[in-house]
Design a protein around this motif. Structure first.
Motif, mmCIF file in Angstrom:
data_model
loop_
_atom_site.group_PDB
_atom_site.id
_atom_site.type_symbol
_atom_site.label_atom_id
_atom_site.label_comp_id
_atom_site.label_asym_id
_atom_site.label_seq_id
_atom_site.Cartn_x
_atom_site.Cartn_y
_atom_site.Cartn_z
ATOM 1 N N LYS A 46 -110.116 24.866 -13.981
ATOM 2 C CA LYS A 46 -109.477 23.863 -15.184
ATOM 3 C C LYS A 46 -110.140 22.756 -15.314
ATOM 4 N N LEU A 47 -110.629 22.628 -16.573
ATOM 5 C CA LEU A 47 -111.439 21.431 -17.025
ATOM 6 C C LEU A 47 -110.445 20.650 -17.572
ATOM 7 N N ALA A 60 -118.833 20.193 -17.194
ATOM 8 C CA ALA A 60 -118.137 20.525 -15.686
ATOM 9 C C ALA A 60 -118.993 21.214 -14.960
ATOM 10 N N GLY A 61 -120.405 21.315 -14.989
ATOM 11 C CA GLY A 61 -121.030 22.071 -14.045
ATOM 12 C C GLY A 61 -120.882 23.538 -13.967
ATOM 13 N N GLN A 90 -120.474 22.748 -24.485
ATOM 14 C CA GLN A 90 -121.021 21.409 -23.886
ATOM 15 C C GLN A 90 -119.904 21.066 -22.858
ATOM 16 N N ALA A 91 -118.405 21.364 -23.017
ATOM 17 C CA ALA A 91 -117.546 21.057 -21.791
ATOM 18 C C ALA A 91 -117.685 21.820 -20.561
ATOM 19 N N ALA A 142 -123.748 35.212 -19.574
ATOM 20 C CA ALA A 142 -123.516 34.106 -20.033
ATOM 21 C C ALA A 142 -123.881 33.026 -18.820
ATOM 22 N N ALA A 143 -124.184 33.470 -17.620
ATOM 23 C CA ALA A 143 -124.325 32.714 -16.429
ATOM 24 C C ALA A 143 -125.656 33.125 -15.929
ATOM 25 N N PHE A 144 -126.284 32.088 -15.067
ATOM 26 C CA PHE A 144 -127.421 32.561 -14.375
ATOM 27 C C PHE A 144 -127.085 33.230 -13.221
#
Ligand code: FES
Length: 106
Positions: free
Chosen positions: A14-15, A30-31, A25-26, A103-105
């Motif tokens: 949850k951001l 949030a890392g 960007q959000a 979408a992720a490393f």
């Protein structure tokens, strides 16, 4: 505003108090482990997300460039969008998405 993101393993993050202009960007702020290689130019496809059905109709229609990019990403679905092309406006408070494969490393 807040945004809910499920990562590829199904973990819901949850951001809160999001101030970023775009969803990509959000998630970066949030890392979250998001590749987003081109930095938001709609030219890499590595910020690909699946938007929950309840939110899809609230997003601006998909643009020509975004659509063309999504044509070449892994596992495109009806709910696919590029998170760098989703502008976060107040009416998207509570937006819920899932990170797509790629979408992720790793
Ligand atoms: S960050 Fe490259 S397409 Fe969105």
């Amino acid at each position: 505003m807040k945004v809910l993101v499920s990562d590829q393993r199904g973990k819901l993050v949850k951001l809160n108090d999001v101030v970023a202009k775009t969803l990509m960007q959000a998630m970066r702020d949030a890392g979250l482990n998001l590749t987003a290689q081109c930095g938001g130019c709609a030219s890499c496809g590595t910020c690909h997300v699946y938007v929950d059905d309840t939110w899809r109709a609230k997003l601006k229609p998909i643009g020509e460039i975004e659509d063309a990019m999504l044509d070449v990403v892994e596992e495109r679905k009806e709910s696919s969008r590029l998170s760098c092309q989703i502008e976060l406006t107040e009416d998207l408070d509570g937006l819920t998405v899932t990170l797509a494969p790629g979408a992720a490393f790793a």
